[in-house]
Structures are given as C-alpha cells and as structure tokens.
Design an enzyme around this catalytic site. Sequence first.
Site, PDB file in Angstrom:
ATOM      1  N   CYS A 251       8.501   5.053  -5.582  1.00 11.19           N
ATOM      2  CA  CYS A 251       8.338   5.348  -7.010  1.00 11.19           C
ATOM      3  C   CYS A 251       9.011   6.653  -7.423  1.00 11.19           C
ATOM      4  O   CYS A 251       9.489   6.782  -8.547  1.00 11.19           O
ATOM      5  CB  CYS A 251       6.866   5.351  -7.385  1.00 11.19           C
ATOM      6  SG  CYS A 251       5.782   6.188  -6.221  1.00 11.19           S
TER       7      CYS A 251
ATOM      8  N   HIS B 206       5.069   9.779 -12.692  1.00  9.28           N
ATOM      9  CA  HIS B 206       5.737  10.823 -11.925  1.00  9.28           C
ATOM     10  C   HIS B 206       6.782  11.516 -12.810  1.00  9.28           C
ATOM     11  O   HIS B 206       7.443  10.865 -13.628  1.00  9.28           O
ATOM     12  CB  HIS B 206       6.502  10.230 -10.735  1.00  9.28           C
ATOM     13  CG  HIS B 206       5.635   9.713  -9.621  1.00  9.28           C
ATOM     14  ND1 HIS B 206       4.281   9.926  -9.549  1.00  9.28           N
ATOM     15  CD2 HIS B 206       5.963   9.003  -8.504  1.00  9.28           C
ATOM     16  CE1 HIS B 206       3.804   9.377  -8.451  1.00  9.28           C
ATOM     17  NE2 HIS B 206       4.801   8.796  -7.798  1.00  9.28           N
TER      18      HIS B 206
HETATM   19  N1  LIG Z   1       0.958   3.339  -6.293  1.00  5.47           N
HETATM   20  C1  LIG Z   1       2.245   3.549  -6.506  1.00  5.47           C
HETATM   21  O1  LIG Z   1       2.673   4.322  -7.394  1.00  5.47           O
HETATM   22  C2  LIG Z   1       3.256   2.840  -5.684  1.00  5.47           C
HETATM   23  C3  LIG Z   1       4.579   2.918  -6.091  1.00  5.47           C
HETATM   24  C4  LIG Z   1       5.560   2.276  -5.350  1.00  5.47           C
HETATM   25  C5  LIG Z   1       5.196   1.581  -4.231  1.00  5.47           C
HETATM   26  N2  LIG Z   1       3.904   1.510  -3.846  1.00  5.47           N
HETATM   27  C6  LIG Z   1       3.601   0.739  -2.653  1.00  5.47           C
HETATM   28  O2  LIG Z   1       3.000  -0.494  -3.047  1.00  5.47           O
HETATM   29  C7  LIG Z   1       2.085  -0.902  -2.048  1.00  5.47           C
HETATM   30  C8  LIG Z   1       0.713  -1.115  -2.682  1.00  5.47           C
HETATM   31  O3  LIG Z   1       0.267   0.121  -3.195  1.00  5.47           O
HETATM   32  P1  LIG Z   1      -1.029   0.258  -4.116  1.00  5.47           P
HETATM   33  O4  LIG Z   1      -0.920   1.617  -4.676  1.00  5.47           O
HETATM   34  O5  LIG Z   1      -1.162  -0.907  -5.046  1.00  5.47           O
HETATM   35  O6  LIG Z   1      -2.200   0.177  -2.993  1.00  5.47           O
HETATM   36  P2  LIG Z   1      -3.738  -0.203  -3.170  1.00  5.47           P
HETATM   37  O7  LIG Z   1      -4.210   0.095  -4.549  1.00  5.47           O
HETATM   38  O8  LIG Z   1      -4.431   0.420  -2.030  1.00  5.47           O
HETATM   39  O9  LIG Z   1      -3.767  -1.815  -2.988  1.00  5.47           O
HETATM   40  C9  LIG Z   1      -3.449  -2.428  -1.752  1.00  5.47           C
HETATM   41  C10 LIG Z   1      -3.430  -3.943  -1.885  1.00  5.47           C
HETATM   42  O10 LIG Z   1      -3.100  -4.478  -0.595  1.00  5.47           O
HETATM   43  C11 LIG Z   1      -4.109  -5.402  -0.199  1.00  5.47           C
HETATM   44  N3  LIG Z   1      -4.278  -5.337   1.250  1.00  5.47           N
HETATM   45  C12 LIG Z   1      -4.602  -4.261   2.002  1.00  5.47           C
HETATM   46  N4  LIG Z   1      -4.685  -4.603   3.312  1.00  5.47           N
HETATM   47  C13 LIG Z   1      -4.432  -5.944   3.365  1.00  5.47           C
HETATM   48  C14 LIG Z   1      -4.388  -6.895   4.406  1.00  5.47           C
HETATM   49  N5  LIG Z   1      -4.598  -6.569   5.692  1.00  5.47           N
HETATM   50  N6  LIG Z   1      -4.096  -8.191   4.093  1.00  5.47           N
HETATM   51  C15 LIG Z   1      -3.860  -8.546   2.819  1.00  5.47           C
HETATM   52  N7  LIG Z   1      -3.903  -7.691   1.773  1.00  5.47           N
HETATM   53  C16 LIG Z   1      -4.174  -6.408   2.052  1.00  5.47           C
HETATM   54  C17 LIG Z   1      -5.363  -4.959  -0.915  1.00  5.47           C
HETATM   55  O11 LIG Z   1      -6.254  -6.047  -0.981  1.00  5.47           O
HETATM   56  P3  LIG Z   1      -7.857  -5.807  -1.062  1.00  5.47           P
HETATM   57  O12 LIG Z   1      -8.144  -5.382  -2.469  1.00  5.47           O
HETATM   58  O13 LIG Z   1      -8.392  -7.150  -0.737  1.00  5.47           O
HETATM   59  O14 LIG Z   1      -8.178  -4.746  -0.059  1.00  5.47           O
HETATM   60  C18 LIG Z   1      -4.780  -4.565  -2.269  1.00  5.47           C
HETATM   61  O15 LIG Z   1      -4.553  -5.724  -3.058  1.00  5.47           O
HETATM   62  C19 LIG Z   1       2.103   0.185  -0.958  1.00  5.47           C
HETATM   63  O16 LIG Z   1       3.012  -0.170   0.051  1.00  5.47           O
HETATM   64  C20 LIG Z   1       2.606   1.393  -1.707  1.00  5.47           C
HETATM   65  O17 LIG Z   1       3.235   2.320  -0.858  1.00  5.47           O
HETATM   66  C21 LIG Z   1       2.911   2.104  -4.549  1.00  5.47           C
END
Ligand SMILES: NC(=O)c1ccc[n+]([C@@H]2O[C@H](COP(=O)([O-])OP(=O)(O)OC[C@H]3O[C@@H](n4cnc5c(N)ncnc54)[C@H](OP(=O)(O)O)[C@@H]3O)[C@@H](O)[C@H]2O)c1
Length: 362
Positions: A139, A269
């Site tokens: 991001c 950001h």
């Molecule tokens: N936040 C940002 O600004 C941002 C920006 C760019 C990229 N990202 C990337 O995008 C990805 C997701 O980030 P996020 O911020 O959305 O994280 P998050 O809020 O922690 O959400 C994680 C998601 O992954 C699922 N998950 C976790 N462990 C799993 C497993 N073993 N099997 C299947 N599903 C699983 C969770 O499901 P449950 O709800 O069932 O646990 C939830 O839907 C990450 O790789 C992060 O680095 C994030």
Amino acid sequence: MSTNSDAGARRPVLALVGATGAVGTVMIDIMNARPSVPWGEVRLIASPRSAGRKITVRGAELTVVALSAEAFDGVDIAMFDVPDEVSAEWAPVAAARGAVAVDNSGAFRMDPEVPLVVPEVNADQISARPKGIIANPNCTTLSMMAALGALHREFELRELVVASYQAASGGGQAAIDRLYGELEALAGKEVGVRAGDVAEALEAAGLPLSESPFPAPLAFNVVPWAGSLKDEGWTSEELKVRNESRKILGIPDLKVSATCVRVPVVTTHSLAVHATFAREVTVEQAHKIFAGQPTIVLVDDPTAKKFPTPVDVVGEDPTYVGRVRQALDFPNTLDFFVCGDNLRKGAALNTYEIAEELVDRL
Ligand SMILES: NC(=O)c1ccc[n+]([C@@H]2O[C@H](COP(=O)([O-])OP(=O)(O)OC[C@H]3O[C@@H](n4cnc5c(N)ncnc54)[C@H](OP(=O)(O)O)[C@@H]3O)[C@@H](O)[C@H]2O)c1
C-alpha cells in the site's frame, strides 16, 4: 450477478479469499458500489473461523466458506487478501485449479515470474503470468505510483527519497482495534507531557505494549517502524518501497531511500516524495501531468493553504497530490506530498482493477 455456480456458466467466477478482513471488507464495498459487475458468481472465502458467516454482495446474501482446494473449483479469478503465509500456500493451489490468482500479500511481489501491476502504470504486464499469479504492490508504494508513473513517462525518474506517514489500518484489523483502544484508554487523560507517560497509562489501562502490533504507543505519537527488521537496520516496509518501485516502473537501478513511519491515523497513507528526473521539470509541468491523470486529484493552492490530508482522502479512489515544489538545491527534482487510501487504491481497489482488466484476458 447470480450466486450459484450453474447460472454463471458464461460469466467469470470471482473468489474473494480473506473476505472478512480489513481489505476484504473494502473489496465488498467496492463491488457493491460498482454500477455493474462482470461476474457470474462471487464466492467468499476465509478461515474456518468465519465459515457460515453471511455477507451481502450486490443485494445477494452470500455464505462465507472455509478455504480449501475445492473452494477454487470453477473459479476464474481468485483475489487473495490474506496473510503472506496463507497466500504463499494457497495462491498456487488456486492457479493449479485453473484460476488466475491476484494476490495482495507480499508473498509473490518480487518473484520474477509474477507481474507486479498498477493498471495505470503497467497494465500491459497482466497477460505475462507464467505462474498464473499476479501480485498487487504494497500500500505504501502504491500510494505514490500513479503520480510517479505519470511523471516518469515524461521526465525519466532517476532517484527517489521518500518518508511515509502510514495509517494504522495498514496493519489490518488488529492494528485498527489497537489504535482505537489506545485512544479510548487515554481520552481525557493528560499524557504526552512526560517521557514514558503514554506507555504507563496504557499499561495501567490493561493495554501493555507487549500485546500491541506496534513497537511503541501509537496514540499521541509517531513510530518510525513498519514491518520487520532486515539487513543493516532497514525495515521490510522500507525495502518493499525500494524494490517494488523499481519493478513497477521498470527501472532496475532506480536509486531509492525510504523511511517508513506509522502515525495515529486510522486510514490513508501519506508520503513526502523527493523525486529526481533525467530532465528538468517545473511545477507547472507537473501540475499539468497530474491534472491530466484520471486517478489523481491535484489539490495544490499554497496561498489558500489547500493541500491533501489523510482525513480528506479516506474512502476516496484516486490518490491526492499537493505541495508540489521544485527543489531549491537539487537539479531536476520535485518535492510533493501524496495521500492515498491504503485500503482502497493501496489494496482492494488496485486488486479489483486488476481483476476487471483480467476479464478480457483470461
Ligand atoms: N491493510 C492494508 O492497508 C493492506 C494494504 C495492502 C495489502 N495488504 C495485505 O492484504 C492482506 C490482508 O490484509 P488485511 O489488512 O485485510 O488483514 P486482516 O484484516 O487481518 O484480514 C485477514 C483475512 O485473512 C483471512 N485469513 C487469515 N488466516 C487465514 C487462513 N489460515 N485461511 C483462510 N483465511 C485466512 C481472515 O479470515 P478470518 O476473518 O476468518 O480470520 C481475514 O479474512 C495481507 O497480506 C496484507 O499484508 C493490506
């Protein structure tokens, strides 16, 4: 959009892995706000913890299913918004089952056989995907790519020095919860007036630092740290900015130096960018280029003190650019400030735009 697999035979089937997370939730908002979608079916996937949960997508109540190989049967495009290790294991499974995986994690970004795509900068690379995987940049890098890509096309970028001001939500739902928890615990208290008083107040409120996703209090503070420690004191986030900028812009020897800082902002950001080009570039030329780029909003009127700030940009699709200045002591160099919603263009929106681009290139 239909919600069962029979009705969508001729239209692509889209899977959203991580549908319940911070990015996945924004992805669903984006789908709900689109005037139309090309999907015959949308399948929501998360961990077994969320299986059975109901989420409404374009008026249809869909049931979240647990991640499994079978969940990808019949899927054309699988968007992954899950932790790195989950993507690393499951994106190849989706690809082996015939889907194109569009991955938002850091698992594949620097793989030479995986294109790293920002549609308005390098959409042409979408078709070259030998592993069946396309990566979405991190991001922080993404927030400045529309601006830098547009300037690079005209003036040839040579050097980049950036400082980021990153929102808590870049760390996912747990990081958002921590910031709100800290703000609530400290509301009305006189803190930030003596060294260590914020950490002490948080400890007393049952929020010890040892349980925080951040290495220092974020409320009333700025934290010069994002990601994990890498060689020679750099953080993983700072190296991502360097490596991913080089790959997206196609400049393998681009000189980059980044300092990534977390600030007590929930979403969006910001980056202070110092960019040096092969040719002279004026503020007027840069303004014209930014104004002509549909995914940028230029807010730059210093006399009226008009510039972008994160609270103006949260929930917005474009990235906002302002404070454009010609560097006084550095030739061919511009300084400017950019704000991008890290959950929209910085994550969900860019991934979704890649998926939309893919529809005609499956
Ligand atoms: N936040 C940002 O600004 C941002 C920006 C760019 C990229 N990202 C990337 O995008 C990805 C997701 O980030 P996020 O911020 O959305 O994280 P998050 O809020 O922690 O959400 C994680 C998601 O992954 C699922 N998950 C976790 N462990 C799993 C497993 N073993 N099997 C299947 N599903 C699983 C969770 O499901 P449950 O709800 O069932 O646990 C939830 O839907 C990450 O790789 C992060 O680095 C994030």
